[in-house]
Design an enzyme around this catalytic site. Structure first.
Site, PDB file in Angstrom:
ATOM      1  N   ASN A  22       0.809  -1.223   0.000  1.00 49.05           N
ATOM      2  CA  ASN A  22       0.000   0.000   0.000  1.00 49.05           C
ATOM      3  C   ASN A  22       0.844   1.276   0.000  1.00 49.05           C
ATOM      4  O   ASN A  22       0.357   2.326  -0.408  1.00 49.05           O
ATOM      5  CB  ASN A  22      -0.991  -0.006   1.171  1.00 49.05           C
ATOM      6  CG  ASN A  22      -2.121  -1.001   0.936  1.00 49.05           C
ATOM      7  OD1 ASN A  22      -2.296  -1.493  -0.184  1.00 49.05           O
ATOM      8  ND2 ASN A  22      -2.879  -1.313   1.969  1.00 49.05           N
ATOM      9  N   CYS A 116     -10.797  -4.996  -3.462  1.00 48.80           N
ATOM     10  CA  CYS A 116     -11.537  -6.059  -2.785  1.00 48.80           C
ATOM     11  C   CYS A 116     -12.947  -5.596  -2.445  1.00 48.80           C
ATOM     12  O   CYS A 116     -13.158  -4.444  -2.061  1.00 48.80           O
ATOM     13  CB  CYS A 116     -10.825  -6.446  -1.497  1.00 48.80           C
ATOM     14  SG  CYS A 116      -9.300  -7.323  -1.793  1.00 48.80           S
ATOM     15  N   ASP A 124     -15.950   9.760  -1.906  1.00 53.32           N
ATOM     16  CA  ASP A 124     -16.446  11.139  -1.771  1.00 53.32           C
ATOM     17  C   ASP A 124     -15.452  12.068  -1.055  1.00 53.32           C
ATOM     18  O   ASP A 124     -15.372  13.254  -1.365  1.00 53.32           O
ATOM     19  CB  ASP A 124     -17.805  11.136  -1.048  1.00 53.32           C
ATOM     20  CG  ASP A 124     -17.720  10.504   0.338  1.00 53.32           C
ATOM     21  OD1 ASP A 124     -17.121   9.413   0.450  1.00 53.32           O
ATOM     22  OD2 ASP A 124     -18.213  11.093   1.304  1.00 53.32           O
ATOM     23  N   GLN A 125     -14.673  11.529  -0.110  1.00 54.29           N
ATOM     24  CA  GLN A 125     -13.720  12.386   0.604  1.00 54.29           C
ATOM     25  C   GLN A 125     -12.558  12.809  -0.299  1.00 54.29           C
ATOM     26  O   GLN A 125     -12.049  13.913  -0.195  1.00 54.29           O
ATOM     27  CB  GLN A 125     -13.192  11.684   1.863  1.00 54.29           C
ATOM     28  CG  GLN A 125     -14.271  11.335   2.864  1.00 54.29           C
ATOM     29  CD  GLN A 125     -15.077  12.547   3.309  1.00 54.29           C
ATOM     30  OE1 GLN A 125     -14.527  13.526   3.788  1.00 54.29           O
ATOM     31  NE2 GLN A 125     -16.387  12.493   3.124  1.00 54.29           N
ATOM     32  N   ASP A 304      -6.971  -4.750   7.902  1.00 58.52           N
ATOM     33  CA  ASP A 304      -6.369  -5.749   7.002  1.00 58.52           C
ATOM     34  C   ASP A 304      -5.796  -6.957   7.749  1.00 58.52           C
ATOM     35  O   ASP A 304      -5.307  -7.894   7.127  1.00 58.52           O
ATOM     36  CB  ASP A 304      -5.270  -5.096   6.134  1.00 58.52           C
ATOM     37  CG  ASP A 304      -5.866  -4.263   5.004  1.00 58.52           C
ATOM     38  OD1 ASP A 304      -7.104  -4.216   4.876  1.00 58.52           O
ATOM     39  OD2 ASP A 304      -5.083  -3.648   4.246  1.00 58.52           O
ATOM     40  N   ARG A 397      -2.289 -10.732  -5.290  1.00 60.54           N
ATOM     41  CA  ARG A 397      -2.341  -9.275  -5.457  1.00 60.54           C
ATOM     42  C   ARG A 397      -1.516  -8.564  -4.381  1.00 60.54           C
ATOM     43  O   ARG A 397      -1.060  -7.450  -4.589  1.00 60.54           O
ATOM     44  CB  ARG A 397      -3.792  -8.782  -5.368  1.00 60.54           C
ATOM     45  CG  ARG A 397      -4.599  -9.061  -6.617  1.00 60.54           C
ATOM     46  CD  ARG A 397      -5.962  -8.422  -6.519  1.00 60.54           C
ATOM     47  NE  ARG A 397      -5.857  -7.129  -5.864  1.00 60.54           N
ATOM     48  CZ  ARG A 397      -6.831  -6.515  -5.228  1.00 60.54           C
ATOM     49  NH1 ARG A 397      -8.022  -7.070  -5.167  1.00 60.54           N
ATOM     50  NH2 ARG A 397      -6.656  -5.341  -4.668  1.00 60.54           N
TER      51      ARG A 397
HETATM   52  C1  UD1 Z   1      -6.760   1.448   2.110  1.00 64.66           C
HETATM   53  C2  UD1 Z   1      -5.976   0.200   1.816  1.00 64.66           C
HETATM   54  C3  UD1 Z   1      -6.707  -1.026   2.345  1.00 64.66           C
HETATM   55  C4  UD1 Z   1      -7.029  -0.865   3.825  1.00 64.66           C
HETATM   56  C5  UD1 Z   1      -7.706   0.476   4.098  1.00 64.66           C
HETATM   57  C6  UD1 Z   1      -7.887   0.765   5.584  1.00 64.66           C
HETATM   58  C7  UD1 Z   1      -4.800   0.743  -0.229  1.00 64.66           C
HETATM   59  C8  UD1 Z   1      -4.691   0.561  -1.695  1.00 64.66           C
HETATM   60  N1  UD1 Z   1      -5.801   0.103   0.386  1.00 64.66           N
HETATM   61  O1  UD1 Z   1      -8.013   1.328   1.430  1.00 64.66           O
HETATM   62  O2  UD1 Z   1      -5.854  -2.156   2.164  1.00 64.66           O
HETATM   63  O3  UD1 Z   1      -7.916  -1.891   4.204  1.00 64.66           O
HETATM   64  O4  UD1 Z   1      -6.945   1.552   3.527  1.00 64.66           O
HETATM   65  O5  UD1 Z   1      -6.676   0.710   6.239  1.00 64.66           O
HETATM   66  O6  UD1 Z   1      -3.992   1.414   0.400  1.00 64.66           O
HETATM   67  N2  UD1 Z   1     -14.422   6.196   2.952  1.00 64.66           N
HETATM   68  C9  UD1 Z   1     -15.452   7.039   2.609  1.00 64.66           C
HETATM   69  N3  UD1 Z   1     -15.223   8.015   1.666  1.00 64.66           N
HETATM   70  C10 UD1 Z   1     -14.001   8.150   1.061  1.00 64.66           C
HETATM   71  C11 UD1 Z   1     -12.950   7.293   1.419  1.00 64.66           C
HETATM   72  C12 UD1 Z   1     -13.190   6.305   2.378  1.00 64.66           C
HETATM   73  O7  UD1 Z   1     -16.567   6.941   3.127  1.00 64.66           O
HETATM   74  O8  UD1 Z   1     -13.854   9.030   0.213  1.00 64.66           O
HETATM   75  C13 UD1 Z   1     -14.642   5.142   3.972  1.00 64.66           C
HETATM   76  C14 UD1 Z   1     -14.501   3.743   3.380  1.00 64.66           C
HETATM   77  O9  UD1 Z   1     -15.696   3.299   2.794  1.00 64.66           O
HETATM   78  C15 UD1 Z   1     -14.107   2.958   4.605  1.00 64.66           C
HETATM   79  C16 UD1 Z   1     -13.265   3.956   5.407  1.00 64.66           C
HETATM   80  O10 UD1 Z   1     -13.622   5.236   4.936  1.00 64.66           O
HETATM   81  O11 UD1 Z   1     -15.245   2.626   5.331  1.00 64.66           O
HETATM   82  C17 UD1 Z   1     -11.772   3.771   5.287  1.00 64.66           C
HETATM   83  O12 UD1 Z   1     -11.406   3.712   3.921  1.00 64.66           O
HETATM   84  P1  UD1 Z   1      -9.955   4.111   3.402  1.00 64.66           P
HETATM   85  O13 UD1 Z   1      -9.037   4.329   4.550  1.00 64.66           O
HETATM   86  O14 UD1 Z   1     -10.103   5.173   2.396  1.00 64.66           O
HETATM   87  O15 UD1 Z   1      -9.518   2.777   2.683  1.00 64.66           O
HETATM   88  P2  UD1 Z   1      -8.969   2.584   1.219  1.00 64.66           P
HETATM   89  O16 UD1 Z   1      -8.103   3.752   0.820  1.00 64.66           O
HETATM   90  O17 UD1 Z   1     -10.069   2.148   0.330  1.00 64.66           O
END
Ligand code: UD1
Length: 420
Positions: A22, A116, A124-125, A304, A397
């Site tokens: 990551n 996944c 959205d953030q 994770d 992956r």
């Molecule tokens: C990244 C990691 C993933 C890990 C996760 C949490 C990568 C490629 N993937 O995923 O392996 O499981 O961090 O440590 O680095 N959310 C929103 N809006 C947004 C962004 C996130 O609502 O714009 C929510 C997501 O749905 C989730 C939470 O915030 O419930 C955390 O997500 P986020 O930390 O962004 O995870 P990823 O970047 O998808």
């Protein structure tokens, strides 16, 4: 393709950890933001990294493989800001090309991120952050388009703590005009790693690793040689392998402080965890004790590692719970563990009540996603009899040479490609 394995007693020996997937997935987009040649070392040779490298090559970036874990990248030849190849749709980190290309060219068009299937996973953030930097955002079918006449600094307060959004805004803001403040930022080690790399390239980012990050935009980013930090989740997975097989594994090439949340749960479960400068040893002799775990953003227990600790609790002496607080749909693998005799009830979609059993039994399983796939392999290695885990493409992956490393510490595991 599937793994076929047999529980074979304790796993004992030394394991060497690769670079963090990551972190690498944020560092490659950072590298293309310079027109100079950037060298990246300690890149893990895993499918997600290969896909991202192929995607940047597809838009004109020159990628030169030096050896299995090192590349040079030169982003001066980018001829399109539209990233829409077949494979990028499958991975999550394609979204970092939005931030990187927006920062450098003020325009990016990238396929909506895949990854996944563990929850809704909105972006959205990320989009809110890009807007705060002056970008217009268009969501057109499967594509996300971000465009700015002038990219300027902004003040962003994230509504949820998001690893992806924090890195994405850091990337774009590094080359924006003026100052950016990100509040309620994520604090994961790979956020610090991407910030360190950008700073070495000439960016001015302060506060990465805390929940307020301040970025002073610079005009351009220059060449750097950078080595990716070790993978915290690969490390945790091998720590858990020692626990579930009552083994003794010395895990090398890691940063022990990144493992504090996992180490403290393993100690609570009765394992002996010893930290060295760049290694950690996990010894587990007696029966595992149950505990309660809740996943949280760093420095909390990582989501994770949630499936892997669930496999350990499924074999502990008593009742434990695992509460998933990051993703809504991360217990799909529980039905697979039940086929092995595990006693797990999921309540409200996010709390697993686990009653440990003495021994899991081998079964034919399917990996529903990357980390759950690795957890099912741990279950198979601690079970009685033969287990197969189908869908190992998921595991590949994110884990380099997973089966080979497990064999080197005594596991009976091989890849089967023929039909059953
Ligand atoms: C990244 C990691 C993933 C890990 C996760 C949490 C990568 C490629 N993937 O995923 O392996 O499981 O961090 O440590 O680095 N959310 C929103 N809006 C947004 C962004 C996130 O609502 O714009 C929510 C997501 O749905 C989730 C939470 O915030 O419930 C955390 O997500 P986020 O930390 O962004 O995870 P990823 O970047 O998808």
């Amino acid at each position: 393709m599937r793994y076929s394995m047999k529980g074979n007693g304790p796993l004992i020996g030394d394991v060497y950890i690769n670079g963090a997937k990551n972190a690498a997935l944020g560092i490659i987009p950072a590298a293309i933001m310079s027109d100079d040649t950037v060298r990246i070392d300690n890149l893990p040779d895993v499918e997600d990294v290969r896909v991202l490298l192929e995607a940047v090559e597809g838009i004109g970036v020159s990628v030169n493989r030096i050896d299995r874990h090192s590349v040079t990248i030169n982003g001066s030849g980018v001829h399109t800001i539209r990233v829409d190849n077949e494979h990028i749709k499958k991975i999550r980190a394609g979204y970092y090309l939005l931030g990187a290309l927006l920062g450098k060219y003020h325009h990016a068009e990238v396929h909506y991120p895949g990854g996944c299937s563990i929850g809704e996973r909105k972006i959205d953030q990320h989009l809110k952050g890009f807007r705060a930097l002056g970008a217009k955002v268009i969501e057109d079918k499967d594509m996300v388009i971000v465009e700015a006449e002038e990219l300027h600094g902004g003040h962003i307060y994230f509504d949820v703590v998001s690893v992806g959004a924090t890195i994405n805004i850091m990337l774009a803001a590094a080359l924006a005009k003026g100052n950016t403040i990100i509040e309620n930022a994520a604090k994961e080690p790979h956020i610090v790693d991407v910030a360190n790399m950008l700073n070495k390239m000439g960016a001015a980012i302060r506060g990465a690793g805390t929940d307020v990050i301040k970025i002073k935009g610079v005009e351009k980013l220059k060449k750097v040689e950078y080595s990716v930090i070790p993978d915290q989740i690969e490390t945790g997975t091998f720590m858990m392998a020692a626990a579930v097989t009552r083994g003794d594994i010395m895990i090398h090439g890691i940063i022990p402080q990144h493992m504090d949340a996992v180490s403290s749960k393993l100690i609570e479960m009765g394992c002996i965890v010893t930290e060295y400068d760049e290694a950690i040893r996990v010894v587990c002799r007696g029966p595992l004790r149950p505990c309660n775990v809740k996943t949280l953003p760093y420095p909390g227990f990582p989501t994770d590692m949630q499936p892997q600790i669930c496999v350990a609790l499924a074999q502990a002496g008593g009742q434990g719970t695992v509460t998933e607080s990051i993703f809504e749909d991360r217990f799909k693998y529980v039905s697979e563990l039940r086929k092995m005799g595990a006693k797990i009830k999921v309540e409200g979609g996010n709390v697993a009540h686990i009653e440990g059993v003495e021994k899991l039994k081998g079964a034919d399983l399917a990996a529903p996603d990357l980390r759950a796939g690795a957890a099912l392999v741990l279950a198979g290695l601690s079970a009685e009899g033969k287990t197969t885990v189908d869908g190992i493409e998921y595991i590949m992956r994110g884990y380099e040479d997973f089966d080979k490393k497990l064999r080197s510490i005594g596991a009976k595991i091989r890849i089967e490609t023929d039909s059953k």
